[in-house]
Design an enzyme around this catalytic site. Sequence first.
Site, short mmCIF file in Angstrom:
data_model
loop_
_atom_site.label_atom_id
_atom_site.label_comp_id
_atom_site.label_asym_id
_atom_site.label_seq_id
_atom_site.Cartn_x
_atom_site.Cartn_y
_atom_site.Cartn_z
N SER B 12 1.65 -7.83 -5.97
CA SER B 12 1.21 -9.18 -6.02
C SER B 12 0.51 -10.39 -6.61
O SER B 12 2.14 -10.46 -7.23
CB SER B 12 -0.23 -9.02 -4.68
OG SER B 12 0.23 -9.65 -3.64
N HIS B 39 4.74 -7.52 -3.23
CA HIS B 39 4.75 -8.63 -2.34
C HIS B 39 5.18 -10.12 -2.19
O HIS B 39 4.99 -10.66 -2.83
CB HIS B 39 2.77 -9.09 -2.32
CG HIS B 39 2.63 -7.64 -1.51
ND1 HIS B 39 0.84 -7.91 -1.47
CD2 HIS B 39 2.86 -6.83 -0.95
CE1 HIS B 39 0.86 -6.65 -1.37
NE2 HIS B 39 1.42 -5.66 -0.53
N ASP B 132 -4.62 -3.50 -1.08
CA ASP B 132 -2.85 -3.08 -1.26
C ASP B 132 -3.29 -2.19 -1.96
O ASP B 132 -3.53 -3.05 -3.21
CB ASP B 132 -1.72 -4.48 -0.18
CG ASP B 132 -0.70 -3.51 0.04
OD1 ASP B 132 -1.62 -2.50 0.51
OD2 ASP B 132 -0.13 -3.70 -0.19
#
Lengths: 282, 193
Positions: B12, B39, B132
């Site tokens: 991310s 992401h 996540d």
Amino acid sequence: MIAAVERNSELLDDFEIEVECLLEALFLRWGHDFRGYSRASLRRRVARYLADTGIQRMADLQHELIRDPQRCQHFVRGLTVNVTDMFRDPAFYSVLRTQVIPELRSHPFIKIWHAGCSTGEEAYSMSILLQEEGLAERAVIYATDINSRVLEHARTGIYHDKMLVTARENYQASGGKVQLDDYISTGYERFIMDPVLKRNIVFTTHDLVTDQVFGEMQLVICRNVLIYFRRELQSRVLTLFYESLDMGGFLGLGIKESLSALPNQNSFRIVDSAVRLFQRID
Amino acid sequence: MRDQQLVIVGASSGGLDAVLALLAALSPDYSVPLLVVLHQRANRESGVPAMLARNTHLQVLEVEDKLSINAGHLYVAPPNYHVLIEKEKLLSLSIEPPVNYCRPSIDVTLESAAFVYREWLVACVLSGANQDGAEGAREVKRRGGRVYVQDAAEAQVGTMPQAVAAAVSVDGVLSMGGMAEMLNRMNRSECAT
């Protein structure tokens, strides 16, 4: 026989076997056919359904599904994915404006089928586009979904205003001619679509797996529905779209979807490969 | 039999640089399939696949509906879709709501990959500012796969690898060089079998 059993138990785990049984039961009892759906996402949603309802065992769920129509309806609604945005993938709409609208102008009456329209945001987006291009008076959008509950929502034309930032951005990026706010009223953390936009939308249920052709369309839009289907079902549904389209009619898919499952791909030409827009030429 | 294994790299915030560093340190004969779940901002065409392609010998593909997973390839999750893995070792997409505010979500991909690849799955979680990947890592371990995280001291943002390390007993906390070495070793042992 025993060898086959051993082999199967190696290939499928308990939950997978239960999911297969459940799908078979749904079809045999109620005619809902999810057997052609991709399993990874389906399994995820079944697991989520169990967690959300607190039903402990798949056997209990199956027992209820076979006997209780309300449970069945609730479950089927839970299986379908209903996520969409106004002008989702704005580039798709700008290509519609530049490549499709000019050809539609030559038709005295324009029929558009939006299959898998979910809560209707993209059907309203299309209606706005037709307004701006001066075609709304002679166009009708058949917006269909398997899920009657989301169609009820679609008919209200009311959405939560947390969607509004993306909706405005997408509208502008799609080549919108004025402001999205010219088509909506806001209040109570909601926005509502101008009722004028509803005049040429017909919301109705349709199951791509079991229902038939929608005849003589100039444009079929089905975006992010095929991703939930296995190739055999994709092939059937793409054939259904082919048969529903006029010669020269257009087909718009999701930007990560393709015609690769269609038996006769030469019956379409690529209008725009990036936004997955095709035209029937055969 | 390199098709038997799959490496999933979740990243991310600050993760793109880490992915590039990882790719740079992979040996030229590395060919176990890699799936990168990074992401990204939704509703933009992603420049990530092209950027990765310039920095690896692997064939880079942005995930499309029902793409098959093959050796020598690096797959990138597209913005605004979850990536799942079908039993037939095909990649499939979903627009189910975001998980952990993310779509693609690393959790979603790891859970479905763990189901299919079991002990043949290697999950690597790199720099990121959220949680996540932690849930997904549990599923990977439960099914016998391995989980590695980027050393939080090296990561631009250490929250995500730390969350994974707190959720499961990881198989290694590594620098990007160390992670590449582990993957190179795995690639070589695959060769031998």
